[in-house]
Design a protein around this motif. Sequence first.
Motif, PDB file in Angstrom:
ATOM      1  N   ASP A 133      18.525  24.862  22.277  1.00 36.21           N
ATOM      2  CA  ASP A 133      18.922  25.330  23.605  1.00 36.21           C
ATOM      3  C   ASP A 133      18.268  26.673  23.945  1.00 36.21           C
ATOM      4  O   ASP A 133      17.876  26.909  25.095  1.00 36.21           O
ATOM      5  N   ARG A 134      18.130  27.548  22.942  1.00 35.84           N
ATOM      6  CA  ARG A 134      17.445  28.828  23.191  1.00 35.84           C
ATOM      7  C   ARG A 134      15.991  28.585  23.553  1.00 35.84           C
ATOM      8  O   ARG A 134      15.444  29.235  24.453  1.00 35.84           O
ATOM      9  N   ALA A 135      15.356  27.641  22.868  1.00 31.61           N
ATOM     10  CA  ALA A 135      13.967  27.309  23.165  1.00 31.61           C
ATOM     11  C   ALA A 135      13.831  26.753  24.574  1.00 31.61           C
ATOM     12  O   ALA A 135      12.899  27.100  25.312  1.00 31.61           O
ATOM     13  N   MET A 136      14.760  25.894  24.960  1.00 31.76           N
ATOM     14  CA  MET A 136      14.740  25.328  26.309  1.00 31.76           C
ATOM     15  C   MET A 136      14.927  26.425  27.362  1.00 31.76           C
ATOM     16  O   MET A 136      14.252  26.438  28.391  1.00 31.76           O
ATOM     17  N   LEU A 137      15.839  27.341  27.097  1.00 28.43           N
ATOM     18  CA  LEU A 137      16.069  28.449  28.013  1.00 28.43           C
ATOM     19  C   LEU A 137      14.828  29.338  28.096  1.00 28.43           C
ATOM     20  O   LEU A 137      14.416  29.736  29.189  1.00 28.43           O
ATOM     21  N   ALA A 138      14.235  29.634  26.946  1.00 27.20           N
ATOM     22  CA  ALA A 138      13.029  30.470  26.930  1.00 27.20           C
ATOM     23  C   ALA A 138      11.915  29.816  27.745  1.00 27.20           C
ATOM     24  O   ALA A 138      11.222  30.481  28.520  1.00 27.20           O
ATOM     25  N   GLU A 139      11.768  28.517  27.588  1.00 31.24           N
ATOM     26  CA  GLU A 139      10.737  27.792  28.349  1.00 31.24           C
ATOM     27  C   GLU A 139      11.029  27.867  29.848  1.00 31.24           C
ATOM     28  O   GLU A 139      10.128  28.108  30.653  1.00 31.24           O
ATOM     29  N   THR A 140      12.277  27.691  30.222  1.00 35.28           N
ATOM     30  CA  THR A 140      12.655  27.757  31.637  1.00 35.28           C
ATOM     31  C   THR A 140      12.368  29.138  32.206  1.00 35.28           C
ATOM     32  O   THR A 140      11.814  29.272  33.305  1.00 35.28           O
ATOM     33  N   LEU A 141      12.733  30.169  31.458  1.00 38.14           N
ATOM     34  CA  LEU A 141      12.482  31.535  31.923  1.00 38.14           C
ATOM     35  C   LEU A 141      10.978  31.810  32.020  1.00 38.14           C
ATOM     36  O   LEU A 141      10.511  32.390  33.005  1.00 38.14           O
ATOM     37  N   TRP A 142      10.238  31.388  30.998  1.00 37.15           N
ATOM     38  CA  TRP A 142       8.789  31.615  30.984  1.00 37.15           C
ATOM     39  C   TRP A 142       8.137  30.947  32.191  1.00 37.15           C
ATOM     40  O   TRP A 142       7.309  31.541  32.868  1.00 37.15           O
TER      41      TRP A 142
ATOM     42  N   SER B 119       9.421  30.333  34.963  1.00 37.16           N
ATOM     43  CA  SER B 119       9.836  30.932  36.227  1.00 37.16           C
ATOM     44  C   SER B 119       8.999  32.152  36.590  1.00 37.16           C
ATOM     45  O   SER B 119       9.045  32.623  37.729  1.00 37.16           O
ATOM     46  N   LEU B 120       8.228  32.655  35.634  1.00 42.55           N
ATOM     47  CA  LEU B 120       7.395  33.823  35.889  1.00 42.55           C
ATOM     48  C   LEU B 120       6.111  33.409  36.576  1.00 42.55           C
ATOM     49  O   LEU B 120       5.597  32.315  36.370  1.00 42.55           O
ATOM     50  N   GLU B 121       5.580  34.316  37.365  1.00 45.94           N
ATOM     51  CA  GLU B 121       4.322  34.048  38.049  1.00 45.94           C
ATOM     52  C   GLU B 121       3.202  33.992  37.025  1.00 45.94           C
ATOM     53  O   GLU B 121       3.093  34.873  36.172  1.00 45.94           O
ATOM     54  N   PRO B 122       2.384  32.959  37.080  1.00 46.20           N
ATOM     55  CA  PRO B 122       1.286  32.854  36.107  1.00 46.20           C
ATOM     56  C   PRO B 122       0.372  34.082  36.176  1.00 46.20           C
ATOM     57  O   PRO B 122      -0.012  34.489  37.276  1.00 46.20           O
ATOM     58  N   PRO B 123       0.064  34.669  35.028  1.00 47.44           N
ATOM     59  CA  PRO B 123      -0.746  35.892  35.037  1.00 47.44           C
ATOM     60  C   PRO B 123      -2.130  35.688  35.635  1.00 47.44           C
ATOM     61  O   PRO B 123      -2.698  36.609  36.178  1.00 47.44           O
ATOM     62  N   TYR B 124      -2.666  34.466  35.565  1.00 49.82           N
ATOM     63  CA  TYR B 124      -3.993  34.240  36.107  1.00 49.82           C
ATOM     64  C   TYR B 124      -3.993  34.207  37.630  1.00 49.82           C
ATOM     65  O   TYR B 124      -5.050  34.252  38.253  1.00 49.82           O
ATOM     66  N   LEU B 125      -2.834  34.162  38.261  1.00 52.49           N
ATOM     67  CA  LEU B 125      -2.757  34.207  39.713  1.00 52.49           C
ATOM     68  C   LEU B 125      -2.523  35.627  40.234  1.00 52.49           C
ATOM     69  O   LEU B 125      -2.635  35.876  41.416  1.00 52.49           O
ATOM     70  N   VAL B 126      -2.174  36.544  39.343  1.00 56.08           N
ATOM     71  CA  VAL B 126      -1.913  37.918  39.724  1.00 56.08           C
ATOM     72  C   VAL B 126      -3.222  38.696  39.630  1.00 56.08           C
ATOM     73  O   VAL B 126      -3.897  38.664  38.606  1.00 56.08           O
TER      74      VAL B 126
END
Length: 76
Positions: free
Chosen positions: A17-26, A28-35
């Motif tokens: 569940d922690r891994a799933m949450l970490a993936e969801t949070l990750w 949700s972040l803007e991809p660094p290659y678009l910034v």
Amino acid sequence: MNIEQIASEVLKLSPHDRAMLAETLWESLEPPYLVAPELSDDEAVALAKRRDSEIENGEVEPLSHTQLMLRLRNAG
């Protein structure tokens, strides 16, 4: 709820569940290659060299990861 309280609750979850949450949070972040980078590669290398020189010359004292994270948590 603050970050420490959330982290405390999250750590009670199963590893899966922690891994799933970490993936969801990750995701949700803007991809660094678009910034757009604030510094060009040459500017970033020059900055890194200058900071290394400041550390080597004793002008500044580096922080450990733990020290940095503590400061960031206390700043918020």
